[in-house]
Design a protein around this motif. Structure first.
Motif, PDB file in Angstrom:
ATOM      1  N   UNK A 155     -16.319  13.492  25.973  1.00 32.84           N
ATOM      2  CA  UNK A 155     -16.638  14.188  27.222  1.00 32.84           C
ATOM      3  C   UNK A 155     -16.444  15.688  27.011  1.00 32.84           C
ATOM      4  N   UNK A 156     -17.107  16.528  27.818  1.00 33.26           N
ATOM      5  CA  UNK A 156     -16.857  17.973  27.740  1.00 33.26           C
ATOM      6  C   UNK A 156     -15.397  18.285  28.069  1.00 33.26           C
ATOM      7  N   UNK A 157     -14.892  19.349  27.480  1.00 33.54           N
ATOM      8  CA  UNK A 157     -13.478  19.694  27.635  1.00 33.54           C
ATOM      9  C   UNK A 157     -13.080  19.885  29.095  1.00 33.54           C
ATOM     10  N   UNK A 158     -14.002  20.370  29.938  1.00 35.61           N
ATOM     11  CA  UNK A 158     -13.629  20.636  31.328  1.00 35.61           C
ATOM     12  C   UNK A 158     -13.312  19.358  32.102  1.00 35.61           C
ATOM     13  N   UNK A 159     -13.679  18.194  31.536  1.00 36.56           N
ATOM     14  CA  UNK A 159     -13.384  16.930  32.200  1.00 36.56           C
ATOM     15  C   UNK A 159     -12.136  16.255  31.646  1.00 36.56           C
ATOM     16  N   UNK A 163     -10.203  12.382  32.259  1.00 39.39           N
ATOM     17  CA  UNK A 163     -10.412  11.441  31.163  1.00 39.39           C
ATOM     18  C   UNK A 163     -10.686  12.221  29.883  1.00 39.39           C
ATOM     19  N   UNK A 164      -9.706  12.424  29.025  1.00 40.23           N
ATOM     20  CA  UNK A 164      -9.966  13.135  27.762  1.00 40.23           C
ATOM     21  C   UNK A 164     -10.749  12.270  26.784  1.00 40.23           C
ATOM     22  N   UNK A 165     -11.407  12.937  25.851  1.00 40.36           N
ATOM     23  CA  UNK A 165     -12.108  12.220  24.797  1.00 40.36           C
ATOM     24  C   UNK A 165     -11.109  11.427  23.959  1.00 40.36           C
ATOM     25  N   UNK A 166     -11.617  10.393  23.291  1.00 38.04           N
ATOM     26  CA  UNK A 166     -10.729   9.600  22.458  1.00 38.04           C
ATOM     27  C   UNK A 166     -11.477   8.556  21.663  1.00 38.04           C
ATOM     28  N   UNK A 174      -6.415   2.513  22.731  1.00 39.76           N
ATOM     29  CA  UNK A 174      -6.759   3.888  22.404  1.00 39.76           C
ATOM     30  C   UNK A 174      -6.004   4.281  21.135  1.00 39.76           C
ATOM     31  N   UNK A 175      -6.746   4.571  20.070  1.00 32.19           N
ATOM     32  CA  UNK A 175      -6.114   4.994  18.824  1.00 32.19           C
ATOM     33  C   UNK A 175      -5.621   6.428  18.906  1.00 32.19           C
ATOM     34  N   UNK A 176      -6.430   7.274  19.516  1.00 26.42           N
ATOM     35  CA  UNK A 176      -6.098   8.694  19.614  1.00 26.42           C
ATOM     36  C   UNK A 176      -6.875   9.298  20.771  1.00 26.42           C
ATOM     37  N   UNK A 177      -6.291  10.326  21.398  1.00 24.49           N
ATOM     38  CA  UNK A 177      -6.960  10.978  22.521  1.00 24.49           C
ATOM     39  C   UNK A 177      -6.720  12.482  22.449  1.00 24.49           C
ATOM     40  N   UNK A 178      -7.700  13.225  22.920  1.00 22.87           N
ATOM     41  CA  UNK A 178      -7.561  14.678  22.986  1.00 22.87           C
ATOM     42  C   UNK A 178      -6.563  15.059  24.081  1.00 22.87           C
ATOM     43  N   UNK A 179      -6.033  16.282  24.043  1.00 20.74           N
ATOM     44  CA  UNK A 179      -5.186  16.753  25.149  1.00 20.74           C
ATOM     45  C   UNK A 179      -5.986  16.808  26.448  1.00 20.74           C
ATOM     46  N   UNK A 182      -8.040  20.782  29.341  1.00 18.52           N
ATOM     47  CA  UNK A 182      -9.265  21.515  29.607  1.00 18.52           C
ATOM     48  C   UNK A 182      -9.755  22.384  28.469  1.00 18.52           C
ATOM     49  N   UNK A 183      -9.063  22.376  27.339  1.00 25.54           N
ATOM     50  CA  UNK A 183      -9.464  23.198  26.198  1.00 25.54           C
ATOM     51  C   UNK A 183     -10.185  22.353  25.151  1.00 25.54           C
ATOM     52  N   UNK A 184     -11.131  22.934  24.449  1.00 22.64           N
ATOM     53  CA  UNK A 184     -11.814  22.192  23.378  1.00 22.64           C
ATOM     54  C   UNK A 184     -10.813  21.684  22.345  1.00 22.64           C
ATOM     55  N   UNK A 185     -11.057  20.478  21.850  1.00 26.90           N
ATOM     56  CA  UNK A 185     -10.120  19.876  20.901  1.00 26.90           C
ATOM     57  C   UNK A 185     -10.837  18.829  20.066  1.00 26.90           C
ATOM     58  N   UNK A 186     -10.192  18.457  18.977  1.00 24.31           N
ATOM     59  CA  UNK A 186     -10.684  17.393  18.111  1.00 24.31           C
ATOM     60  C   UNK A 186      -9.714  16.222  18.145  1.00 24.31           C
TER      61      UNK A 186
END
Length: 236
Positions: A155-159, A163-166, A174-179, A182-186
């Motif tokens: 998902x875009x960082x603003x969302x 629900x963060x990307x993961x 869930x193996x791993x999830x972004x913070x 609201x900031x771009x992350x991997x």
């Protein structure tokens, strides 16, 4: 998409899009993918020949910087199909050691898309979503449980606050999830077919093969035929 003089929505005027700029941006991403040696998947609008509306698409670029495939969203929302896009026609599987399938946004609400990828023997489905919708993420996670493959949820960082990307493991964890700031992350995780984690082992080596067997007619010869105790559904 815009509002007409009467306030009603009218079809988007795609002639106003700077297609040359979009193409330049797409090509620059491909160049960077090659420079860093990274397989890359990114979303864009893919123009068609007039009078057809464009596709809502995912471009797949190899680690050599070559565009190797494109997935066109097949199931569109009412607004999209009425005013914005042309639907795609087929699934996409890309193989580079592992088998990857692709889906976009509202397609998460169409289980047949994800069941089809199970039949196509994918190891992971990459799902890109442009909405801050927690139930949609839960449904996506459920496909990891139902079909026992990995699922990348982007998902875009603003969302991310909702629900963060993961990355979901086979089995639904869930193996791993972004913070969620609201900031771009991997987010990074190993997609290992020989993983030793108990839940992944169970999903890949027990649950997935068994469910395939169950769907392939396992029960047909075991169904009681002509037994009144089975046929009658109104008695204890």
């Amino acid at each position: 998409m815009a509002a007409g003089p009467d306030g009603n929505l009218v079809p988007a005027d795609w002639s106003r899009v700077a297609w040359d700029v979009l193409r330049e941006e797409a090509e620059s991403i491909a160049v960077l993918a090659g420079e860093f040696g990274l397989w890359t998947v990114f979303g864009s609008v893919h123009p068609l020949t007039s009078p057809y509306r464009p596709h809502n698409s995912l471009y797949v670029v190899s680690d050599r910087g070559q565009m190797v495939a494109r997935y066109d969203k097949r199931f569109l929302s009412h607004t999209e199909v009425s005013f914005l896009y042309s639907p795609g026609r087929r699934p996409l599987v890309v193989v580079d050691g592992l088998r990857f399938g692709f889906a976009l946004c509202v397609e998460v609400n169409f289980p047949e898309v994800f069941a089809e990828y199970e039949r196509l023997d994918v190891d992971c489905v990459l799902l890109s979503v442009m909405v801050d919708d927690a139930p949609r993420a839960r449904v996506a996670q459920a496909y990891g449980t139902l079909y026992n493959y990995w699922l990348g949820y982007s998902v875009p960082a603003q969302f991310s606050a909702i629900v963060p990307s993961g990355i979901v493991a086979p089995g639904g964890r869930w193996l791993a999830r972004c913070p969620s700031d609201g900031h771009p992350a991997l987010v990074i995780a190993d997609l290992d077919l020989d993983a030793q984690a108990e839940d992944i082992v169970t999903a890949l080596r027990d649950a997935r093969p068994w469910r395939r067997l169950a769907r392939a007619g396992l029960y047909e010869s075991r169904i009681p035929v002509g037994d009144p105790r089975s046929d009658t559904g109104t008695a204890f």
